[in-house]
Write a protein that holds these residues in place. Sequence first.
Motif, PDB file in Angstrom:
ATOM      1  N   LEU A 261     -91.053  43.907   4.551  1.00 33.60           N
ATOM      2  CA  LEU A 261     -89.774  43.991   3.537  1.00 33.60           C
ATOM      3  C   LEU A 261     -89.064  45.475   3.870  1.00 33.60           C
ATOM      4  O   LEU A 261     -87.899  45.528   4.036  1.00 33.60           O
ATOM      5  CB  LEU A 261     -90.118  44.281   2.162  1.00 33.60           C
ATOM      6  N   ALA A 262     -89.833  46.310   4.421  1.00 36.40           N
ATOM      7  CA  ALA A 262     -89.226  47.559   4.887  1.00 36.40           C
ATOM      8  C   ALA A 262     -88.443  47.279   6.043  1.00 36.40           C
ATOM      9  O   ALA A 262     -87.535  48.346   6.423  1.00 36.40           O
ATOM     10  CB  ALA A 262     -90.384  48.916   4.964  1.00 36.40           C
ATOM     11  N   ALA A 263     -88.831  46.556   7.107  1.00 35.79           N
ATOM     12  CA  ALA A 263     -88.147  46.288   8.106  1.00 35.79           C
ATOM     13  C   ALA A 263     -86.705  45.899   8.050  1.00 35.79           C
ATOM     14  O   ALA A 263     -86.025  45.894   8.806  1.00 35.79           O
ATOM     15  CB  ALA A 263     -88.868  45.162   9.145  1.00 35.79           C
ATOM     16  N   PHE A 264     -86.530  45.189   6.737  1.00 33.10           N
ATOM     17  CA  PHE A 264     -85.284  44.841   6.210  1.00 33.10           C
ATOM     18  C   PHE A 264     -84.527  45.836   5.459  1.00 33.10           C
ATOM     19  O   PHE A 264     -83.329  45.415   4.865  1.00 33.10           O
ATOM     20  CB  PHE A 264     -85.253  43.525   5.663  1.00 33.10           C
ATOM     21  N   HIS A 265     -84.936  46.955   5.276  1.00 37.98           N
ATOM     22  CA  HIS A 265     -83.940  48.117   4.818  1.00 37.98           C
ATOM     23  C   HIS A 265     -83.200  48.659   5.849  1.00 37.98           C
ATOM     24  O   HIS A 265     -83.421  49.343   6.538  1.00 37.98           O
ATOM     25  CB  HIS A 265     -85.133  48.975   4.290  1.00 37.98           C
ATOM     26  N   PHE A 266     -81.749  48.458   5.534  1.00 36.21           N
ATOM     27  CA  PHE A 266     -80.918  49.005   6.547  1.00 36.21           C
ATOM     28  C   PHE A 266     -80.013  50.199   6.186  1.00 36.21           C
ATOM     29  O   PHE A 266     -79.014  50.323   6.657  1.00 36.21           O
ATOM     30  CB  PHE A 266     -79.940  47.887   6.925  1.00 36.21           C
ATOM     31  N   SER A 267     -80.545  50.915   5.007  1.00 38.02           N
ATOM     32  CA  SER A 267     -79.524  51.973   4.563  1.00 38.02           C
ATOM     33  C   SER A 267     -79.833  53.123   5.586  1.00 38.02           C
ATOM     34  O   SER A 267     -80.938  53.544   5.991  1.00 38.02           O
ATOM     35  CB  SER A 267     -80.209  52.564   3.123  1.00 38.02           C
ATOM     36  N   VAL A 268     -78.623  53.744   6.173  1.00 43.43           N
ATOM     37  CA  VAL A 268     -78.458  54.827   7.172  1.00 43.43           C
ATOM     38  C   VAL A 268     -77.741  56.083   6.693  1.00 43.43           C
ATOM     39  O   VAL A 268     -77.034  55.950   5.567  1.00 43.43           O
ATOM     40  CB  VAL A 268     -78.078  54.428   8.320  1.00 43.43           C
ATOM     41  N   GLY A 269     -78.278  57.124   7.249  1.00 45.19           N
ATOM     42  CA  GLY A 269     -77.588  58.301   6.686  1.00 45.19           C
ATOM     43  C   GLY A 269     -76.488  58.527   7.767  1.00 45.19           C
ATOM     44  O   GLY A 269     -76.095  58.076   8.707  1.00 45.19           O
ATOM     45  N   ARG A 270     -75.981  60.085   7.753  1.00 40.43           N
ATOM     46  CA  ARG A 270     -75.078  60.469   8.913  1.00 40.43           C
ATOM     47  C   ARG A 270     -75.837  61.817   9.703  1.00 40.43           C
ATOM     48  O   ARG A 270     -76.323  62.622   8.919  1.00 40.43           O
ATOM     49  CB  ARG A 270     -73.830  60.919   8.244  1.00 40.43           C
TER      50      ARG A 270
END
Length: 224
Positions: free
Chosen positions: A156-165
Amino acid sequence: MNIETISAFVGLILTLMVFSYLIGDSPLFRFAIYLFIGVSSGYAATVVWHQVLVPKLFSQLGDVNQLVLLIIPLILSFSLLAKLSPRISWLGNFAMAVLVGVGAAAAIGGALIGTLLPQAQAAMNAFDLSATGGSSNIFVKLFEGGVMLLGTVLTLAAFHFSVGRAPDGTPKRNPVFEGIASFGRIFIAITLGVLFAGVYMAALTAMIERLSSIINFTRQIIGL
């Protein structure tokens, strides 16, 4: 010559036509594929006619109450025929939107109820120690449950696509989540490998069955 012999002979010819793909994309292979697609389409159309249109539409036309309920589905069905012409294809957009929306909702609901929740339940049930028969079985069950839970969480963590800058403005993923996701991708790769092996074994079994059928039919024809 009985019908079984004729069917076996036709199956032999079609099998050899499909096997001709081993030496290149030949007209024989394309003919066999077109025949398969045509027969499948005809079968699907027959099933739709006898199990959908006739019982759910034409048999209800004599009932006024049912006819009122069928007006909207009937209009949406006919509007889909507008997709055959580019000029009036916009008339079928609403019906297509309904189909896509209902299909997406059914797919998401099926994935949630049929996959995600059972997987989570299985991960929790793996820690149920009431069924163990001894201390050694407890450790085995805890290990199996830990692997299952870890695999579920990492996948499930592999599909976490939140990113920062990043300071330069480029998207940058959190290093912690990136590390966790990398382990999750390992579980995904293992799963896909197992699925591929299953598909390969099924295809290999089908090929062996067809080769065996060809050999047996040939031996039957020549009298061996």
